[in-house]
Motif scaffolding. Sequence first.
Motif, PDB file in Angstrom:
ATOM      1  N   ASP A 511       0.848  -1.192   0.000  1.00 13.82           N
ATOM      2  CA  ASP A 511       0.000   0.000   0.000  1.00 13.82           C
ATOM      3  C   ASP A 511       0.888   1.248   0.000  1.00 13.82           C
ATOM      4  O   ASP A 511       1.090   1.896   1.022  1.00 13.82           O
ATOM      5  N   PHE A 512       1.440   1.578  -1.192  1.00 11.40           N
ATOM      6  CA  PHE A 512       2.330   2.735  -1.298  1.00 11.40           C
ATOM      7  C   PHE A 512       1.524   4.026  -1.270  1.00 11.40           C
ATOM      8  O   PHE A 512       0.620   4.215  -2.096  1.00 11.40           O
ATOM      9  N   PRO A 513       1.831   4.949  -0.345  1.00  9.76           N
ATOM     10  CA  PRO A 513       1.165   6.264  -0.367  1.00  9.76           C
ATOM     11  C   PRO A 513       1.834   7.178  -1.399  1.00  9.76           C
ATOM     12  O   PRO A 513       2.817   6.802  -2.043  1.00  9.76           O
ATOM     13  N   GLY A 514       1.304   8.376  -1.540  1.00 12.67           N
ATOM     14  CA  GLY A 514       1.856   9.302  -2.529  1.00 12.67           C
ATOM     15  C   GLY A 514       3.239   9.794  -2.160  1.00 12.67           C
ATOM     16  O   GLY A 514       4.058  10.109  -3.029  1.00 12.67           O
ATOM     17  N   MET A 515       3.537   9.866  -0.866  1.00  8.98           N
ATOM     18  CA  MET A 515       4.851  10.299  -0.398  1.00  8.98           C
ATOM     19  C   MET A 515       5.172   9.522   0.873  1.00  8.98           C
ATOM     20  O   MET A 515       4.331   9.412   1.769  1.00  8.98           O
ATOM     21  N   PHE A 516       6.373   8.988   0.945  1.00  7.62           N
ATOM     22  CA  PHE A 516       6.728   8.172   2.103  1.00  7.62           C
ATOM     23  C   PHE A 516       8.248   8.071   2.221  1.00  7.62           C
ATOM     24  O   PHE A 516       8.999   8.393   1.291  1.00  7.62           O
ATOM     25  N   VAL A 517       8.675   7.599   3.409  1.00  7.75           N
ATOM     26  CA  VAL A 517      10.085   7.293   3.650  1.00  7.75           C
ATOM     27  C   VAL A 517      10.282   5.801   3.404  1.00  7.75           C
ATOM     28  O   VAL A 517       9.511   4.975   3.899  1.00  7.75           O
ATOM     29  N   LEU A 518      11.304   5.463   2.630  1.00  6.17           N
ATOM     30  CA  LEU A 518      11.645   4.067   2.357  1.00  6.17           C
ATOM     31  C   LEU A 518      12.876   3.717   3.196  1.00  6.17           C
ATOM     32  O   LEU A 518      13.917   4.361   3.071  1.00  6.17           O
ATOM     33  N   TRP A 519      12.733   2.695   4.044  1.00  5.42           N
ATOM     34  CA  TRP A 519      13.781   2.367   5.013  1.00  5.42           C
ATOM     35  C   TRP A 519      14.151   0.894   4.891  1.00  5.42           C
ATOM     36  O   TRP A 519      13.290   0.024   4.848  1.00  5.42           O
ATOM     37  N   SER A 520      15.452   0.591   4.860  1.00  2.44           N
ATOM     38  CA  SER A 520      15.896  -0.804   4.835  1.00  2.44           C
ATOM     39  C   SER A 520      17.316  -0.892   5.377  1.00  2.44           C
ATOM     40  O   SER A 520      18.007   0.121   5.528  1.00  2.44           O
ATOM     41  N   HIS A 521      17.741  -2.117   5.653  1.00  4.25           N
ATOM     42  CA  HIS A 521      19.130  -2.343   6.027  1.00  4.25           C
ATOM     43  C   HIS A 521      20.013  -2.066   4.811  1.00  4.25           C
ATOM     44  O   HIS A 521      19.624  -2.355   3.676  1.00  4.25           O
ATOM     45  N   TYR A 522      21.200  -1.520   5.052  1.00  3.36           N
ATOM     46  CA  TYR A 522      22.053  -1.145   3.919  1.00  3.36           C
ATOM     47  C   TYR A 522      22.548  -2.365   3.146  1.00  3.36           C
ATOM     48  O   TYR A 522      22.969  -2.246   1.994  1.00  3.36           O
ATOM     49  N   ARG A 523      22.459  -3.560   3.749  1.00  2.00           N
ATOM     50  CA  ARG A 523      22.864  -4.777   3.045  1.00  2.00           C
ATOM     51  C   ARG A 523      21.690  -5.471   2.352  1.00  2.00           C
ATOM     52  O   ARG A 523      21.870  -6.490   1.693  1.00  2.00           O
ATOM     53  N   THR A 545      23.038   7.045   4.313  1.00  3.67           N
ATOM     54  CA  THR A 545      23.243   5.736   4.936  1.00  3.67           C
ATOM     55  C   THR A 545      23.974   5.918   6.253  1.00  3.67           C
ATOM     56  O   THR A 545      24.900   6.724   6.343  1.00  3.67           O
ATOM     57  N   ASN A 546      23.528   5.207   7.286  1.00  4.20           N
ATOM     58  CA  ASN A 546      24.274   5.216   8.541  1.00  4.20           C
ATOM     59  C   ASN A 546      24.900   3.843   8.754  1.00  4.20           C
ATOM     60  O   ASN A 546      25.040   3.068   7.805  1.00  4.20           O
ATOM     61  N   HIS A 547      25.279   3.506   9.978  1.00  4.39           N
ATOM     62  CA  HIS A 547      25.995   2.256  10.215  1.00  4.39           C
ATOM     63  C   HIS A 547      25.124   1.025  10.017  1.00  4.39           C
ATOM     64  O   HIS A 547      25.642  -0.104  10.012  1.00  4.39           O
ATOM     65  N   VAL A 548      23.812   1.223   9.825  1.00  2.00           N
ATOM     66  CA  VAL A 548      22.935   0.061   9.664  1.00  2.00           C
ATOM     67  C   VAL A 548      21.889   0.236   8.563  1.00  2.00           C
ATOM     68  O   VAL A 548      21.522  -0.728   7.906  1.00  2.00           O
ATOM     69  N   SER A 549      21.415   1.441   8.327  1.00  2.00           N
ATOM     70  CA  SER A 549      20.252   1.641   7.459  1.00  2.00           C
ATOM     71  C   SER A 549      20.575   2.498   6.240  1.00  2.00           C
ATOM     72  O   SER A 549      21.498   3.321   6.264  1.00  2.00           O
TER      73      SER A 549
END
Length: 573
Positions: A511-523, A545-549
């Motif tokens: 359910d993608f909204p019109g504007m959102f933040v996409l967050w995941s592990h960098y790997r 990118t930080n030490h994890v995301s």
Amino acid sequence: MKDIRKKCWVYLFIFILQILNIIYWANVKTNFYIDELYSLGYASIFAGTGDTAQYITTSPEWQLNEWVDNSAFKKYLLVSNQEQIFRLSFPVAIHKLLAGSNYDGLLNIAESVAGCDNVSVWPSVMLNILFFAVAETALLALMRKLKMETWSQYLALAMFGFSGYIISCVIYIRFYMLVIMYLLLILNLFFTVWRSNGLKCFVLAEMGIFALAYLSYKNSELTVPYFGAISLCFIIALLMAKKWKRLVSYTMICICGVAWFFFRTDYLHILFHATDYSVKNSNVAVKTSVRIAQASIWDIKSYVCWVAELFSDYYFGNYMIVLAAVIVLMAYSIWKCSYRKRDNLNKRSSFKISICTVGLNQETGFACVLLGAALLYTIFTALAGFSTWRYYCFGFVTLIIVFWYMLDRIIKKPVLGEAKTGWYIILTVFVIASILTPFKTRNVQYVYEEDEELKNCIEQYKDMDTILVCSVDAPDEFLLRHDVYDCVNQMSENSRIYAIDIAEYTYDSVDFPGMFVLWSHYRTDISGMMDDLTEYGYEIESLGTNHVSQVYVCRVNENANFLSTSGKIESKK
């Protein structure tokens, strides 16, 4: 009396400077390691009177492919009024502190007193500073029992509290500073047993040793191998010194402790049947047994090199400082000896005195016990593959004590004569150099200064809906939960989180909204999802990118305002 007051003022001055230094590094700290967020979670459920899910990903609020308010997850990082340990009766609270991880209970108290509405490093840092103060007091007491020179005590105390290793333990939201405090208190009690002749005195000290070891064990399982190592060395030393009453008394208590350990835990079965357990998501004992079974003697050699690097980077600041100190001290000693005007008789007499004074006294015998314990613990951690800095805290602190005791013994040798004052001046200069080095090298762990840029970028989007891409069946624990905790911590309670499993992802299922933040592990590979979003008319902006995301902001292209027959957003012509 005046001399004692002077010493106390010097100790206090050193301690105040160390506290100010710790506060500086805590203020610099930008982000949290996953275990720190786990600690906050354990503290939030310690009382067991409210939400008791161990992890966010095992809580009833955690749902895939559904929008969930982040406030439902935030509560697992904060101690609610309902979960405060103060709401328990006194006997129940004491039982929980003794039966479980006492650090989590003490952190619950610190968080409750602070009453923070947001995740903060300060309650835990203030708690760890308290442990640090007790640890330094215990270290000072042990050095006085070892009859070390006053200047040696000053320098050892300064190096201890200003080292990158100890600073890392204090600002790290975990139990390591508490365990170090227990260790130093235990070593003081060991020395009491070693020196005391009164039966009542050393029996009480032995009981105190086992009580503190138990409390330490409830926080860290690594207490077991270290306590086994130092107990073995201590028994051998008592046997060699022919201290029969203490030998019998301590051995009997050890037998009772071993019996409790084997009957109340499954470590013995794990040690001999490690393959019966699943290594994935297993406890430390299982993983350790498997590693030891696969280890080789060569691992010890490489581990010793790692320990040397650990001391070089996190205690002395740099190996060049150690090398320079050795060269300068040797050159100074040679220069002083060459200008010393003594006749041959005096030289021979001085030499004889120095030889006669080299005896294995009570203090040196105890230092040998500490050295043996540190060596045995080093061999164990080498075979177990514990190459993370914080896992070596027992060996690190013990070797520090042995190092300064040996250095103090060298300085007190009559052969040095007038060079003694010069040695302390030179050592003071190099100790100051070691103290200042971390400000240059930034070798304090888990500060994450490089994460500040992303944190500032997230600030303006922290209330926005977030698509959190997870790896539900990831073999690596960090891929499994670390990005989840990082997202929950950095996004506000006003945001909503939509978690999806990357292994089952399809564009139509989200359910993608019109504007959102996409967050995941960098790997985590999300290139396919980003291609879909681009194809369906989204603009993607990388926040960093930080030490994890890895974090992105996705918004529908303003020029893409109608759909084609295939359902994809097309650009307006």
